[in-house]
Design a protein around this motif. Sequence first.
Motif, PDB file in Angstrom:
ATOM      1  N   VAL A  23       0.888   4.283  -2.699  1.00  0.00           N
ATOM      2  CA  VAL A  23       0.685   5.688  -2.348  1.00  0.00           C
ATOM      3  C   VAL A  23       1.789   6.555  -2.934  1.00  0.00           C
ATOM      4  CG1 VAL A  23       0.670   7.306  -0.410  1.00  0.00           C
ATOM      5  CG2 VAL A  23      -0.674   5.221  -0.285  1.00  0.00           C
ATOM      6  N   TYR A  83       0.824  -1.202   0.000  1.00  0.00           N
ATOM      7  CA  TYR A  83       0.000   0.000   0.000  1.00  0.00           C
ATOM      8  C   TYR A  83       0.860   1.255   0.000  1.00  0.00           C
ATOM      9  CZ  TYR A  83      -3.308   3.527   1.611  1.00  0.00           C
ATOM     10  OH  TYR A  83      -4.068   4.674   1.732  1.00  0.00           O
ATOM     11  N   ARG A  84       1.948   1.272   0.756  1.00  0.00           N
ATOM     12  CA  ARG A  84       2.820   2.452   0.789  1.00  0.00           C
ATOM     13  C   ARG A  84       3.470   2.681  -0.571  1.00  0.00           C
ATOM     14  NH1 ARG A  84       1.688   6.247   3.128  1.00  0.00           N
ATOM     15  NH2 ARG A  84       3.786   7.057   2.734  1.00  0.00           N
ATOM     16  N   LYS A 106      -6.408   3.897   5.419  1.00  0.00           N
ATOM     17  CA  LYS A 106      -6.660   5.317   5.164  1.00  0.00           C
ATOM     18  C   LYS A 106      -5.918   6.202   6.166  1.00  0.00           C
ATOM     19  CE  LYS A 106     -10.535   8.602   5.051  1.00  0.00           C
ATOM     20  NZ  LYS A 106     -10.159   9.294   6.305  1.00  0.00           N
ATOM     21  N   GLN A 139      -1.821  10.011  -2.277  1.00  0.00           N
ATOM     22  CA  GLN A 139      -2.768   9.679  -1.217  1.00  0.00           C
ATOM     23  C   GLN A 139      -4.180  10.070  -1.633  1.00  0.00           C
ATOM     24  OE1 GLN A 139      -1.917   8.205   1.891  1.00  0.00           O
ATOM     25  NE2 GLN A 139      -4.137   7.938   2.016  1.00  0.00           N
ATOM     26  N   LEU A 181      -7.717   4.695  -2.994  1.00  0.00           N
ATOM     27  CA  LEU A 181      -6.693   3.659  -2.921  1.00  0.00           C
ATOM     28  C   LEU A 181      -6.964   2.649  -1.800  1.00  0.00           C
ATOM     29  CD1 LEU A 181      -4.211   2.954  -4.556  1.00  0.00           C
ATOM     30  CD2 LEU A 181      -2.817   4.224  -2.926  1.00  0.00           C
TER      31      LEU A 181
END
Length: 371
Positions: free
Chosen positions: A66, A62-63, A189, A71, A75
């Motif tokens: 991003v 996920y990072r 989130k 952001q 996502l």
Amino acid sequence: MTTHSDKGTPQIRLTLPSKTLQKRARGFLALFFILAALWTLRSMLPALLWGGIFAIALWPLYRRSVQRFGQTVWLPLLFTGVLALVFLVPVSFISIKTADEVHSAFLWLDTIRHQGLPAPAWLDRLPVASGQVKAIWTEHLSNPDTLNELFHSLNVGHSVAVGKQFGSEVLHRGILFGFSMLTLFFLLKDGDSIIRKCMIGSQRLFGAQGESLARQIIASIHGTVSGLVLVGLGEGAIMGVCYVVAGAPQPLIFGLATAIAAMVPLLGWIAVTGVCLLIAFKGSMLAAAIVWLIGAIVLFVADHFIRPVLIGGSTKVPFLWVLMGILGGAETWQLMGLFIGPAIMAGLHLLWTLWTSNKVSAQRATHIVKE
């Protein structure tokens, strides 16, 4: 102490309590609210824990997403939706197949109630007592009246109660799954803010070693996901292809079942052996032996070479500790224990390492040995 104001009204001035008393009072108050919250959310704790496990497992990917796409609220929603489909698609497929099999089973039961169950051909090939077994089969199973008496003797009310309990359990699991996905969405989130606050709280409570303990637990969950889930899916995919080639019944379902069973060490052997027995029952003895041999090789390599590297390599925890955490966690917390157990053992191993690697303790131990 009581004083009087200019108007004669008495005023009470209290002496300030000690700081130690205030700290203890705040500590007891915080403990009360923590215990009250845990008791209030006790039925939802599995969903919250599953959401946390999913978030930890997906956080590195996920990072990176991003950093590449920026952001946005879409996502975490995309990650949550994809993960939900990963679970819902196989479950839906298995449910549809199971419903078809149950429908076929009811049709088969209705047929044998009216026509009886004919004696199979393999009874004539039995090495001993072939005639006696065939006679017993014909008397009790090929006779529709005998079968109807057997069906009427079954407790129908108990079957209905079991069906209602099963439906209630499915509904409860579905609600927990929905809350776990909701928890995952908000953890992704607001992940940066949650991590920052957890690090501040860890520093205040445990000092620098608290961060090391948290990193060890997270690394253990990452290693467990790779070593159990990914390796288990790989084993299930390989064995699923073997099931298709060997002509096993419902090879996709049994391949998925093998993948899930292979996530628990030693349980994959039971799944592969059971499918091989089904293949042998269909008459393909050679195919069953070949599939079992391939399964034995795949499971042996995965359990003794791949998993120890993936699980223990990321945390430097001996695989025996990890194995005890997996088996003990699975026995205590069922499926969730596969991830919680190794994390607990990883934290315990880190504490043991920090405690035994202290220079002062080492010097004292050496002095005791010399004496």
